[in-house]
Each structure stands twice: as C-alpha cells, then as structure tokens.
Motif scaffolding. Structure first.
Motif, PDB file in Angstrom:
ATOM      1  N   ARG A   1       1.143   4.161  -2.850  1.00 50.16           N
ATOM      2  CA  ARG A   1       0.913   5.571  -2.496  1.00 50.16           C
ATOM      3  C   ARG A   1       2.103   6.426  -2.913  1.00 50.16           C
ATOM      4  N   ARG A   2       3.273   5.847  -2.821  1.00 47.59           N
ATOM      5  CA  ARG A   2       4.497   6.608  -3.127  1.00 47.59           C
ATOM      6  C   ARG A   2       4.679   6.821  -4.627  1.00 47.59           C
ATOM      7  N   ILE A   3       4.364   5.818  -5.441  1.00 43.14           N
ATOM      8  CA  ILE A   3       4.687   5.918  -6.869  1.00 43.14           C
ATOM      9  C   ILE A   3       3.507   6.407  -7.707  1.00 43.14           C
ATOM     10  N   GLY A   4       2.271   6.343  -7.181  1.00 41.11           N
ATOM     11  CA  GLY A   4       1.127   6.840  -7.931  1.00 41.11           C
ATOM     12  C   GLY A   4       0.515   5.794  -8.848  1.00 41.11           C
ATOM     13  N   PHE A   5      -0.695   6.097  -9.354  1.00 47.27           N
ATOM     14  CA  PHE A   5      -1.483   5.101 -10.083  1.00 47.27           C
ATOM     15  C   PHE A   5      -0.833   4.697 -11.406  1.00 47.27           C
ATOM     16  N   ASP A   6      -0.379   5.656 -12.197  1.00 47.65           N
ATOM     17  CA  ASP A   6       0.179   5.323 -13.515  1.00 47.65           C
ATOM     18  C   ASP A   6       1.443   4.479 -13.386  1.00 47.65           C
ATOM     19  N   ARG A   7       2.342   4.868 -12.509  1.00 44.41           N
ATOM     20  CA  ARG A   7       3.578   4.115 -12.332  1.00 44.41           C
ATOM     21  C   ARG A   7       3.320   2.751 -11.703  1.00 44.41           C
ATOM     22  N   ALA A   8       2.296   2.656 -10.850  1.00 46.37           N
ATOM     23  CA  ALA A   8       1.932   1.361 -10.266  1.00 46.37           C
ATOM     24  C   ALA A   8       1.450   0.405 -11.348  1.00 46.37           C
TER      25      ALA A   8
ATOM     26  N   HIS B   1     -14.207   0.114  -2.281  1.00 50.78           N
ATOM     27  CA  HIS B   1     -12.862  -0.250  -1.868  1.00 50.78           C
ATOM     28  C   HIS B   1     -12.850  -1.180  -0.661  1.00 50.78           C
ATOM     29  N   LEU B   2     -13.849  -1.097   0.209  1.00 52.49           N
ATOM     30  CA  LEU B   2     -13.873  -1.992   1.363  1.00 52.49           C
ATOM     31  C   LEU B   2     -14.185  -3.425   0.936  1.00 52.49           C
ATOM     32  N   GLY B   3     -15.171  -3.585   0.071  1.00 50.25           N
ATOM     33  CA  GLY B   3     -15.523  -4.921  -0.410  1.00 50.25           C
ATOM     34  C   GLY B   3     -14.395  -5.564  -1.191  1.00 50.25           C
ATOM     35  N   ILE B   4     -13.730  -4.782  -2.044  1.00 54.91           N
ATOM     36  CA  ILE B   4     -12.637  -5.327  -2.838  1.00 54.91           C
ATOM     37  C   ILE B   4     -11.437  -5.658  -1.959  1.00 54.91           C
ATOM     38  N   SER B   5     -11.161  -4.848  -0.949  1.00 57.56           N
ATOM     39  CA  SER B   5     -10.057  -5.135  -0.037  1.00 57.56           C
ATOM     40  C   SER B   5     -10.282  -6.462   0.678  1.00 57.56           C
TER      41      SER B   5
ATOM     42  N   TYR C   1       0.842  -1.199   0.000  1.00 54.67           N
ATOM     43  CA  TYR C   1       0.000   0.000   0.000  1.00 54.67           C
ATOM     44  C   TYR C   1       0.880   1.254   0.000  1.00 54.67           C
ATOM     45  N   ALA C   2       1.919   1.257   0.832  1.00 55.40           N
ATOM     46  CA  ALA C   2       2.823   2.405   0.906  1.00 55.40           C
ATOM     47  C   ALA C   2       3.571   2.600  -0.412  1.00 55.40           C
ATOM     48  N   VAL C   3       3.958   1.478  -1.055  1.00 54.51           N
ATOM     49  CA  VAL C   3       4.635   1.569  -2.350  1.00 54.51           C
ATOM     50  C   VAL C   3       3.709   2.225  -3.372  1.00 54.51           C
TER      51      VAL C   3
ATOM     52  N   PRO D   1      -3.003  -4.382  -2.974  1.00 53.32           N
ATOM     53  CA  PRO D   1      -2.785  -3.204  -2.131  1.00 53.32           C
ATOM     54  C   PRO D   1      -1.989  -2.091  -2.808  1.00 53.32           C
ATOM     55  N   ILE D   2      -1.208  -2.432  -3.839  1.00 52.07           N
ATOM     56  CA  ILE D   2      -0.514  -1.388  -4.596  1.00 52.07           C
ATOM     57  C   ILE D   2      -1.535  -0.429  -5.191  1.00 52.07           C
ATOM     58  N   ALA D   3      -2.622  -1.006  -5.754  1.00 48.27           N
ATOM     59  CA  ALA D   3      -3.668  -0.163  -6.340  1.00 48.27           C
ATOM     60  C   ALA D   3      -4.360   0.671  -5.273  1.00 48.27           C
ATOM     61  N   ALA D   4      -4.585   0.072  -4.099  1.00 46.70           N
ATOM     62  CA  ALA D   4      -5.238   0.816  -3.015  1.00 46.70           C
ATOM     63  C   ALA D   4      -4.420   2.038  -2.627  1.00 46.70           C
ATOM     64  N   GLY D   5      -3.104   1.863  -2.522  1.00 50.65           N
ATOM     65  CA  GLY D   5      -2.243   2.989  -2.192  1.00 50.65           C
ATOM     66  C   GLY D   5      -2.160   3.992  -3.319  1.00 50.65           C
ATOM     67  N   ALA D   6      -2.065   3.490  -4.555  1.00 44.77           N
ATOM     68  CA  ALA D   6      -1.953   4.383  -5.707  1.00 44.77           C
ATOM     69  C   ALA D   6      -3.194   5.250  -5.866  1.00 44.77           C
ATOM     70  N   LEU D   7      -4.362   4.709  -5.485  1.00 43.14           N
ATOM     71  CA  LEU D   7      -5.609   5.466  -5.568  1.00 43.14           C
ATOM     72  C   LEU D   7      -5.839   6.336  -4.336  1.00 43.14           C
ATOM     73  N   CYS D   8      -4.875   6.284  -3.395  1.00 46.80           N
ATOM     74  CA  CYS D   8      -4.962   7.073  -2.152  1.00 46.80           C
ATOM     75  C   CYS D   8      -6.238   6.777  -1.364  1.00 46.80           C
ATOM     76  N   LEU D   9      -6.608   5.491  -1.335  1.00 47.84           N
ATOM     77  CA  LEU D   9      -7.760   5.104  -0.533  1.00 47.84           C
ATOM     78  C   LEU D   9      -7.439   5.283   0.943  1.00 47.84           C
ATOM     79  N   PRO D  10      -8.429   5.562   1.775  1.00 47.49           N
ATOM     80  CA  PRO D  10      -8.172   5.788   3.205  1.00 47.49           C
ATOM     81  C   PRO D  10      -7.426   4.614   3.836  1.00 47.49           C
ATOM     82  N   ALA D  11      -6.327   4.910   4.506  1.00 43.30           N
ATOM     83  CA  ALA D  11      -5.446   3.859   5.015  1.00 43.30           C
ATOM     84  C   ALA D  11      -6.091   3.035   6.121  1.00 43.30           C
ATOM     85  N   LEU D  12      -6.794   3.686   7.042  1.00 45.47           N
ATOM     86  CA  LEU D  12      -7.337   2.960   8.187  1.00 45.47           C
ATOM     87  C   LEU D  12      -8.424   1.963   7.795  1.00 45.47           C
ATOM     88  N   PRO D  13      -9.430   2.366   6.993  1.00 45.73           N
ATOM     89  CA  PRO D  13     -10.420   1.362   6.552  1.00 45.73           C
ATOM     90  C   PRO D  13      -9.780   0.240   5.743  1.00 45.73           C
TER      91      PRO D  13
END
Length: 205
Positions: free
Chosen positions: A72-79, A108-112, A68-70, A126-138
C-alpha cells in the motif's frame, strides 16, 4: 531440542508468535516444517494445540498485513519492480506474482484465500493486495481463515504423530516431502499450464 530454535521457543507463546511471524516475512524454515515441528514437540495436549493454532494463525496474518502495508505504501508499479529484483532470492517468479496479482482485480477474496496454500506466494502476494488498495478488512479476514486452515493441517498432523508409535521425525519428513512435491506440481501447472492449453488448441485447430 537445542540451538536457536530451542532458545526462541524458550520464550513460550511469544517465541512461537515470533517464529510464525518471521516465517511470513522470510520463509526460513518453510511454514510446513515449522508447524509440523511445533505440533510434534510443543503440543502435549489438545488445549495447548488449540492455543498454538490461535497464536500461529494470528502471527501468520500479522506477517501478511506487514507486506500488505508495504504494498500500500509503495504502490503497484514499485511493488512489481521490488518482486522483479528480489523475487529470485525467495523463489518467487515475477511472472507468477504478476499473474496472480492481475487476478486479484477480479476475485480478491478468493485469491487471498488461495494464496495461503501456494508456496512462497502465501508470503508475498499480500504486497499486491496492498499495492492494489484492496479493502483491508476483507483481506485480513480471508487471510486469517486461510492461515488457520493451513496451520491447523500441519499442527494437527504433528500432534497426531506423537502417539502414532512410529518414528515421528521420519514420518514428519515423509509428510514434508509429499507436501513439497504437491506444491512443486502446483507451481509447474501454474507456470506451464496456459502454454500447454494454447498448444493443444493449436493442434486441434
């Protein structure tokens, strides 16, 4: 039990955590193999089984949070480009990744939660979740719950095989074969299902 696995498990719960965490980064061996093995060999009683479930669930969730952190760091296109370049090495088709990644925007909750039950996807979506900047806690909470259900199934199965009176490793192998077959069927349905439905509509039309 000999070899590298024995050496890692020699570190106790820390070794178990490292194995479950590493499996989320690179699924070798697959999680169902690892968890079934732990249930058969490292859980002499119910209390230890519960501890193993807690440790492996936290480790699995931690591995997902790394990806997820990866993302979030690189963004959707690079992911997306990362999956296109490396996906074939971990049996993750870019089309499958992108399809599930797009549905993340809607639920995003159902897919997670669902992702924890899909081979390979459970490791890298989880790379996609981070790249889309989905809320981290949920995301973390849902992933934790899904990982707990997945891990519990195989740990408990392995634990029950200890007292079954049957050859544990033979039965365990059969369980793994069934799981792999079900996962393969799911992936084929995910890959070819939409095309089949379109053909059926064309024929009916």
């Amino acid at each position: 039990m000999t070899g590298p696995l024995s050496a890692i498990l020699g570190f106790g719960l820390f070794g178990v955590f490292c194995l479950a965490f590493t499996e989320k980064i690179l699924p070798i061996p697959p999680s169902h193999v690892l968890l079934l093995f732990l249930g058969m060999t490292a859980a002499p009683d119910g209390v230890t089984l519960l501890i193993l479930l807690t440790v492996t669930t936290l480790a699995s969730t931690s591995g997902c949070l790394v990806w997820y952190a990866v993302g979030r760091r690189i963004g959707f296109d690079r992911a997306g480009r990362l999956v296109e370049h490396l996906g074939r090495y971990v049996f993750l088709r870019p089309a499958t990744y992108h399809k599930l990644g797009q549905t993340y925007r809607l639920n995003h909750l159902g897919i997670s939660l669902l992702a924890q039950f899909i081979p390979t996807v459970r490791n890298y979506l989880p790379i996609a979740a981070g790249a889309l900047c989905l809320p981290a806690l949920p995301f973390a909470a849902t992933t934790l719950f899904g990982a707990m259900l997945w891990n519990a199934g195989f740990l408990v199965t392995g634990y029950l095989l200890q007292g079954s009176g049957q050859d544990s490793f033979t039965v365990g192998f059969r369980v793994i074969v069934i799981v792999v077959a079900l996962e393969t069927a799911f992936m084929l349905a995910l890959r070819y299902g939409p095309a089949c439905r379109r053909r059926i509509r064309l024929v009916r039309g």
